[in-house]
Design a protein around this motif. Structure first.
Motif, mmCIF file in Angstrom:
data_model
loop_
_atom_site.group_PDB
_atom_site.id
_atom_site.type_symbol
_atom_site.label_atom_id
_atom_site.label_comp_id
_atom_site.label_asym_id
_atom_site.label_seq_id
_atom_site.Cartn_x
_atom_site.Cartn_y
_atom_site.Cartn_z
ATOM 1 N N ASP A 92 0.834 -1.206 0.000
ATOM 2 C CA ASP A 92 0.000 0.000 0.000
ATOM 3 C C ASP A 92 0.869 1.256 0.000
ATOM 4 N N VAL A 93 2.043 1.160 0.643
ATOM 5 C CA VAL A 93 2.970 2.292 0.631
ATOM 6 C C VAL A 93 3.371 2.595 -0.809
ATOM 7 N N TYR A 94 3.665 1.563 -1.582
ATOM 8 C CA TYR A 94 4.016 1.735 -2.996
ATOM 9 C C TYR A 94 2.854 2.364 -3.760
ATOM 10 N N LEU A 95 1.659 1.833 -3.529
ATOM 11 C CA LEU A 95 0.489 2.350 -4.248
ATOM 12 C C LEU A 95 0.229 3.805 -3.903
ATOM 13 N N MET A 96 0.472 4.174 -2.637
ATOM 14 C CA MET A 96 0.281 5.567 -2.242
ATOM 15 C C MET A 96 1.291 6.477 -2.942
ATOM 16 N N MET A 97 2.518 5.972 -3.113
ATOM 17 C CA MET A 97 3.528 6.756 -3.821
ATOM 18 C C MET A 97 3.108 7.025 -5.267
ATOM 19 N N LEU A 98 2.364 6.082 -5.852
ATOM 20 C CA LEU A 98 1.934 6.219 -7.243
ATOM 21 C C LEU A 98 0.769 7.191 -7.410
ATOM 22 N N ASP A 99 0.102 7.528 -6.322
ATOM 23 C CA ASP A 99 -1.058 8.416 -6.402
ATOM 24 C C ASP A 99 -0.664 9.792 -6.916
ATOM 25 N N ASP A 100 -1.644 10.475 -7.505
ATOM 26 C CA ASP A 100 -1.407 11.825 -8.002
ATOM 27 C C ASP A 100 -0.892 12.746 -6.906
ATOM 28 N N ALA A 101 -1.364 12.524 -5.680
ATOM 29 C CA ALA A 101 -0.976 13.399 -4.578
ATOM 30 C C ALA A 101 0.499 13.236 -4.221
ATOM 31 N N ALA A 102 1.123 12.133 -4.634
ATOM 32 C CA ALA A 102 2.530 11.890 -4.311
ATOM 33 C C ALA A 102 3.401 12.145 -5.549
ATOM 34 N N LEU A 103 4.003 11.083 -6.099
ATOM 35 C CA LEU A 103 4.883 11.236 -7.251
ATOM 36 C C LEU A 103 4.146 11.771 -8.484
ATOM 37 N N GLY A 104 2.915 11.292 -8.669
ATOM 38 C CA GLY A 104 2.181 11.584 -9.899
ATOM 39 C C GLY A 104 2.097 13.051 -10.243
ATOM 40 N N ASN A 105 1.610 13.885 -9.318
ATOM 41 C CA ASN A 105 1.429 15.313 -9.595
ATOM 42 C C ASN A 105 2.736 16.019 -9.897
ATOM 43 N N GLU A 106 3.797 15.620 -9.173
ATOM 44 C CA GLU A 106 5.087 16.268 -9.405
ATOM 45 C C GLU A 106 5.600 16.001 -10.815
ATOM 46 N N VAL A 107 5.469 14.746 -11.256
ATOM 47 C CA VAL A 107 5.913 14.394 -12.608
ATOM 48 C C VAL A 107 5.075 15.126 -13.648
ATOM 49 N N LEU A 108 3.767 15.147 -13.438
ATOM 50 C CA LEU A 108 2.879 15.816 -14.400
ATOM 51 C C LEU A 108 3.202 17.307 -14.499
ATOM 52 N N ALA A 109 3.572 17.906 -13.390
ATOM 53 C CA ALA A 109 3.919 19.335 -13.409
ATOM 54 C C ALA A 109 5.158 19.580 -14.267
ATOM 55 N N VAL A 110 6.139 18.687 -14.164
ATOM 56 C CA VAL A 110 7.360 18.839 -14.974
ATOM 57 C C VAL A 110 7.042 18.601 -16.455
ATOM 58 N N ILE A 111 6.183 17.607 -16.744
ATOM 59 C CA ILE A 111 5.787 17.347 -18.131
ATOM 60 C C ILE A 111 5.125 18.585 -18.729
ATOM 61 N N ARG A 112 4.250 19.179 -17.947
ATOM 62 C CA ARG A 112 3.525 20.364 -18.465
ATOM 63 C C ARG A 112 4.449 21.561 -18.652
#
Length: 755
Positions: A250-270
């Protein structure tokens, strides 16, 4: 000269084998130093003779032919002295020996430096010249630096040959040992299966893109694929692990959430970066933050983030997944094992784990202990990429890996496996009996916890309470500080699980070396920086919220104890107690009737040892964290395999510090507990009991062994043992004396555990 050295090192490191590397060195060093001769002599471990292995300037036919005893000639002299020998006229030296095959009588000047790796002399690097002169300091330092580089090359070549049973000279060898750090106890014999990371984030270049939405779509698709992998792996392991232990996924799955790694990566992509580059940027930033941390458990989270990043990258690169066939006795080997890798092997086939990186605090080591899989971590000298398919022996008790085992070594370890099985089965019946010595002395045994996974395992082994609950975990898995209610719910679970047994909760232990992603701190020296109680006293709002959450969680249970970490002065305790009393008043003002819990101090730094008498007057108990105390006293990182042999909790300085703390507690009439790994070592537990320690707290796995041993010995015998070893000045002598005495009492069966 520095640029020359760098070029030589790069060229040597890319050489295909040892002989090529040696030829490059002698050629390039001769050119760089403008000398007429450069040669390398290696010490053959089998014959203890120095063999000429490469030369530029001497007769090439002498290579592999000329050899001398390790005490013979100038080469033997350099090796014996373990320091450079710089001679203007070599032939005039009494140790000079002439070899007609080399033609070296023409060369007067001689400079030889030893090649040393981990204190072992591996050979001698020599330059010579016809002109009579002493080589100057800069030339000598260049050659010394070159020999240090050569030592690593030779060691790697040795290790690579050793795993296949051949030395660099082609001789047959067996039972090659690689030292590491114990991860999970036990012994495994099986076949190595090497798992390489699916993708290399470091190799990803920057690339600016115009179709940002296409990159966003690719990234979201990769995230979803990895999320599905996590669910699949969790399902695969569900029959082997309790639900609490599966929560690691679940710790891994939480890291994958938009609120964790996801949003940061998307911000750099944008911002115009392609998905792979954005992933690399964000993941590396998280890895760097985690790797700064001092706490081994928290530092290991870097490997979790790295593993996730690689898996996402593999999907972004549309990497082909190869189908692996696992042998019946699989020993999984990787540069950096992750919990997910465990799920890739059928449970009935996985018998052992070896990780080049990591420590006993990593997620994979925690899971391995839960699953009963012998594990070693931090095997930094292991040439793991060449081990696939080889037979290995993994000794998780002492942190050792053997390749190319002989029949004798295999039989020895098979006997250990049989004895361990008998021991575990025999200790199960001790779960419900108390730990009482033969002369009636009572010794309570507690456990250290941090995950819900630890609860059931602890109670199964007869734990009488929690000596250390690490409260950092709920802070780690979020992207913000958890609220008071969230903390209260987490703490309540622990307190209810062990009720009515006491639960000792350590206040938040973060800082420059344990920076949370949402509370970053960068320092030049985080080991001695803003951490532990220093942070929470500077941020009373964090301390007060956590204390109120603990107090509210204990309502109606009354089994809470609070412990303050990294205390180094009296005024820190005064400030902390003021805040705890304030939090207690606030909780009472809310109408909750909660008694004031006992409060204690962790003794982890030398300053606290010398103030133990003052500190114990202020609180209800002292608890010694022997892991950190040993590291600070000896200035040794216990998770660094390079210096692991210097870390020893039976060092005389550590024993004297513990006696000083025990004396202060006894004079004050207050209890002393030990919650470091030392408490979980059966032999060390005997000494701690003799010192007057009132509670031992340990990993649940070790509790039955400690209980068995303490129930077989009297307190008076334990005190006699302490008297016998306290005057010794060497930690290894302390350990061997202690073990010998226990063996003579017929108590050797639980002494296989490492330090």
């Amino acid at each position: 000269m520095l640029n020359t050295l760098r070029r030589i090192v790069q060229e040597v490191n890319s050489a295909k084998d040892l002989i090529t590397a040696l030829d490059i060195i002698v050629q390039r060093v001769r050119e760089a130093m403008g000398t007429e001769v450069c040669s390398v002599y290696l010490l053959d471990p089998g014959s203890s003779r120095y063999v000429l292995m490469a030369t530029q300037g001497l007769n090439k036919d002498a290579v592999g032919v000329v050899s001398m005893a390790n005490n013979e000639g100038l080469i033997g002299y350099v090796g014996a002295r373990e320091e450079p020998v710089n001679l203007e006229d070599a032939a005039a030296h009494p140790k000079f020996r002439y070899f007609a095959e080399t033609g070296e009588e023409r060369f007067a000047s001689f400079l030889g430096v030893p090649i040393i790796h981990h204190r072992r002399v591996m050979g001698v690097l020599v330059v010579q010249q016809k002109e009579r002169r002493q080589f100057d300091e800069s030339e000598e330092s260049f050659l010394v630096t070159m020999s240090a580089q050569l030592a690593g090359v030779i060691a790697h070549a040795e290790a690579t040959g050793s795993i296949h049973g051949l030395g660099w000279a082609g001789e047959a060898i067996q039972d090659t040992r690689f030292d590491a750090v114990p991860g999970a106890p036990g012994v495994a014999i099986g076949q190595a299966v090497v798992i390489l990371p699916p993708a290399d984030l470091k190799a990803v270049p920057d690339k600016h893109v115009k179709d940002i939405e296409a990159e966003v779509l690719r990234f979201r698709s990769a995230i979803e694929a990895v999320r599905q992998d996590m669910h699949d792996m969790s399902a695969k392991l569900s029959t082997q692990l309790r639900p609490e232990e599966l929560a690691l996924f679940d710790v891994y799955l939480m890291m994958l959430d938009d609120a964790a790694l996801g949003n940061e990566v998307l911000a750099v992509i944008r911002g115009g970066q392609w998905a792979q580059g954005a992933l690399r940027e964000v993941v590396n930033a998280h890895i760097n933050r985690f790797e700064m941390m001092d706490d081994p458990y928290l530092r290991e989270r870097a490997s979790d983030v790295k593993d996730l990043g690689r898996r996402i990258l593999a999907y972004l690169q549309e990497a082909n997944k190869e189908e692996r066939v696992f042998p019946d006795q699989t020993i999984l080997v990787s540069e950096e094992l992750s919990p997910v890798m465990l799920g890739e092997v059928p449970k009935e086939k996985l018998v052992g784990l070896v990780s080049v990186l990591g420590s006993g605090s990593s997620h994979v080591a925690i899971l391995a202990r839960a699953m009963g899989i012998p594990t070693v971590m931090g095997a930094v000298d292991l040439p793991y990429t060449r081990m696939d398919g080889l037979e290995l022996i993994v000794d998780g008790n002492h942190g050792e890996v053997y390749s190319n085992p002989s029949p004798e070594l295999r039989r020895h370890y098979l006997e250990i496996v049989r004895e361990e099985l008998e021991l575990v089965q025999g200790l199960e019946k001790l779960r419900d009996v108390r730990c009482v010595t033969t002369d009636g002395h009572r010794m309570p045994l507690f456990v250290n916890t941090g995950l819900l996974a630890d609860v059931a395992r602890s109670l199964d082994r007869g734990a009488e309470g929690v000596g250390l609950y690490r409260t950092e975990v709920p802070f780690m898995i979020q992207d913000r500080f958890p609220s008071e209610k969230e903390q209260q719910a987490t703490y309540r679970e622990q307190l209810e699980a062990f009720h009515p047994l006491p639960v000792t909760m350590r206040s938040l232990d973060i800082g420059g070396d344990k920076a949370l992603t949402y509370f970053p701190i960068r320092e030049d020296n985080p080991f001695l920086g803003w951490r532990g109680i220093r942070v929470t006293l500077d941020h009373p709002e964090i301390f007060l919220v956590q204390t109120r959450a603990m107090l509210k969680a204990s309502k109606g249970l009354n089994n809470l104890r609070i412990m303050l970490p990294m205390i180094s002065s009296v005024y820190e305790v005064e400030e902390a107690l003021h805040l705890i009393h304030r939090a207690h008043s606030e909780v009472c003002d809310e109408g909750m009737e909660v008694p004031m819990p006992p409060v204690g101090v962790m003794i982890e730094v030398p300053a606290a040892v010398y103030q133990a008498r003052e500190l114990v007057q202020m609180v209800d108990f002292l608890s010694v964290g022997t892991n950190d105390l040993t590291q600070y006293l000896l200035a040794v990182d216990r998770n660094n395999p390079r210096v692991a042999d210097l870390y020893h909790s039976l060092h005389p300085a550590v024993l004297q510090a513990l006696i000083k703390i025990a004396t202060a507690c006894r004079e004050a009439g207050k209890p002393m507990s030990v919650c470091g790994e030392m408490a979980g070592d059966p032999a060390s537990a005997v000494l701690l009991m003799a010192m007057g320690c009132d509670v031992l707290s340990m990993n649940a796995t070790n509790l039955p062994k400690v209980k068995w041993l303490l129930r077989q010995i009297s307190l008076s015998d334990a005190k006699a043992l302490l008297d016998e070893v306290i005057g010794l000045d060497n930690p290894h002598l302390v350990q061997s004396t202690l073990h010998l005495a226990l063996r003579n009492m017929g108590l050797e069966k639980v002494l296989r555990q490492g330090r």
